[in-house]
Scaffold this motif. Structure first.
Motif, short mmCIF file in Angstrom:
data_model
loop_
_atom_site.label_atom_id
_atom_site.label_comp_id
_atom_site.label_asym_id
_atom_site.label_seq_id
_atom_site.Cartn_x
_atom_site.Cartn_y
_atom_site.Cartn_z
N ILE A 1 1.14 -1.27 -0.38
CA ILE A 1 -0.09 -0.49 0.01
C ILE A 1 0.59 1.25 0.29
N ALA A 2 2.01 1.35 0.98
CA ALA A 2 2.53 2.46 0.58
C ALA A 2 2.95 3.07 -0.26
N THR A 3 4.11 1.84 -1.64
CA THR A 3 4.01 2.42 -2.43
C THR A 3 3.76 1.80 -3.90
N HIS A 4 2.06 2.00 -3.58
CA HIS A 4 0.96 2.00 -5.05
C HIS A 4 1.10 3.32 -5.31
N SER A 5 1.37 4.62 -5.35
CA SER A 5 1.08 5.54 -5.64
C SER A 5 2.13 6.59 -6.72
N PHE A 6 1.80 6.82 -8.27
CA PHE A 6 2.53 7.30 -9.02
C PHE A 6 3.05 8.67 -8.45
N ARG A 7 2.27 9.09 -7.29
CA ARG A 7 2.96 10.92 -7.16
C ARG A 7 4.11 10.53 -6.03
N GLU A 8 3.46 9.48 -4.81
CA GLU A 8 4.95 10.01 -3.53
C GLU A 8 6.19 9.05 -4.11
N LYS A 9 6.45 8.79 -5.35
CA LYS A 9 7.47 8.15 -6.16
C LYS A 9 7.81 6.95 -5.49
N SER A 10 7.84 6.08 -4.39
CA SER A 10 7.93 4.91 -4.05
C SER A 10 8.09 3.61 -4.50
N THR A 11 8.91 3.11 -4.90
CA THR A 11 9.30 2.01 -5.67
C THR A 11 9.20 0.79 -5.20
N PRO A 12 7.87 -0.21 -5.70
CA PRO A 12 7.19 -1.14 -5.43
C PRO A 12 8.70 -2.20 -4.73
N GLN A 13 9.31 -2.62 -4.04
CA GLN A 13 10.51 -3.92 -4.14
C GLN A 13 9.77 -5.33 -4.12
N THR A 14 8.13 -5.20 -3.65
CA THR A 14 8.01 -6.65 -3.45
C THR A 14 7.50 -7.40 -5.29
N LEU A 15 6.94 -8.63 -4.92
CA LEU A 15 6.23 -8.35 -6.35
C LEU A 15 4.56 -8.18 -5.81
N GLU A 16 4.57 -8.74 -5.00
CA GLU A 16 2.77 -8.30 -4.58
C GLU A 16 2.98 -6.69 -5.18
N ALA A 17 3.90 -5.93 -4.16
CA ALA A 17 3.76 -4.85 -4.30
C ALA A 17 3.25 -4.27 -5.15
N GLN A 18 4.22 -4.82 -6.29
CA GLN A 18 4.52 -4.50 -8.39
C GLN A 18 2.41 -4.86 -8.59
N VAL A 19 2.26 -6.49 -8.43
CA VAL A 19 1.19 -6.20 -8.40
C VAL A 19 -0.44 -5.59 -8.15
N LEU A 20 -0.01 -5.09 -6.91
CA LEU A 20 -0.43 -3.87 -6.89
C LEU A 20 -0.54 -2.54 -7.26
N TYR A 21 0.02 -2.15 -7.55
CA TYR A 21 1.03 -0.95 -8.26
C TYR A 21 0.05 -0.60 -9.74
N ASP A 22 0.52 -2.29 -10.39
CA ASP A 22 0.10 -2.24 -11.80
C ASP A 22 -1.39 -2.69 -12.27
N ALA A 23 -2.15 -2.76 -11.13
CA ALA A 23 -3.41 -3.11 -10.94
C ALA A 23 -4.13 -1.91 -11.45
N ASP A 24 -3.76 -0.67 -10.11
CA ASP A 24 -3.67 0.73 -9.74
C ASP A 24 -3.79 0.88 -10.58
N LYS A 25 -2.85 1.15 -11.45
CA LYS A 25 -2.44 1.74 -12.64
C LYS A 25 -3.25 1.63 -14.28
N LEU A 26 -3.41 0.63 -13.81
CA LEU A 26 -4.63 -0.19 -15.11
C LEU A 26 -5.42 0.69 -15.07
N ASP A 27 -6.10 0.65 -13.97
CA ASP A 27 -7.35 1.70 -13.51
C ASP A 27 -7.76 2.94 -13.84
N ALA A 28 -6.56 3.30 -13.86
CA ALA A 28 -6.45 5.04 -14.68
C ALA A 28 -6.02 5.14 -15.65
#
Length: 202
Positions: free
Chosen positions: A89-116
């Motif tokens: 959750i902490a690394t899913h924001s585009f604007r906060e510029k925190s890079t997802p480090q785990t696969l699960e974090a990357q999956v969340l980031y990608d899913a959230d961005k696809l909905d944008a």
């Protein structure tokens, strides 16, 4: 299961229309599909998707705020799982510029961005723009960096140039990148046609 859909739904009653529980359910569906294909821990992915926007959209640092709230909500579950959800959750924001480090974090980031992006991305951009009373269209330079964000001058077109058009290149997982291609193409075509219609060319 760390949190149910019904439990999570009660946490989004005050979110705006573009970040409401419908958005959460779309992100959940995308995250489950991507996570399964990429071999992620689906228990972590589901909990992170269900809680990813509880930090609200009207506050600065909503991702970090949401991560801390998730830690509190998930107390009683194994600490390593709670922290995995919180970090996603902490690394899913585009604007906060925190890079997802785990696969699960990357999956969340990608899913959230696809909905944008894609048709739903256009709809969400205009939902927010309309809620804020912005114009439907305004000229914007290709190198716009978001300096007017938060003012009436930052239209949905500005959001497209500043953020939405760039999201495809920030994705991590192979599956998300495939999905993004068509969504991105549709969105670019929409804004190109919108400009031509506004200018009376079509």
């Amino acid at each position: 299961m760390m949190i149910t859909v019904e439990e999570a739904s009660r946490l989004y009653l005050e979110n705006d229309v573009a970040h409401d529980f419908d958005h959460v359910l779309r992100v959940l569906a995308l995250a489950e599909g991507i996570g399964q294909e990429e071999g992620a821990n689906l228990e972590i992915v589901r909990a992170a998707a269900l809680l990813h926007d509880i930090g609200g959209r009207q506050r600065s640092f909503h991702a970090r705020t949401g991560a801390q709230q998730a830690r509190e909500i998930l107390q009683g579950h194994p600490p390593e799982k709670v922290e995995a959800v919180a970090q996603a959750i902490a690394t899913h924001s585009f604007r906060e510029k925190s890079t997802p480090q785990t696969l699960e974090a990357q999956v969340l980031y990608d899913a959230d961005k696809l909905d944008a992006i894609g048709a739903i991305g256009v709809a969400r951009a205009y939902a927010v723009s309309g809620q804020m009373g912005h114009r439907l269209w305004a000229p914007v330079s290709a190198d716009y960096q978001g300096e007017a964000r938060g003012t009436p001058e930052h239209t949905a077109v500005h959001e497209f140039v500043f953020k939405l058009s760039r999201l495809k290149e920030t994705l991590f997982t192979p599956r998300a990148k495939v999905i993004a291609e068509e969504r991105h193409r549709y969105m670019v075509g929409f804004f190109a046609r919108l400009e031509r219609e506004v200018k009376g060319e079509l």
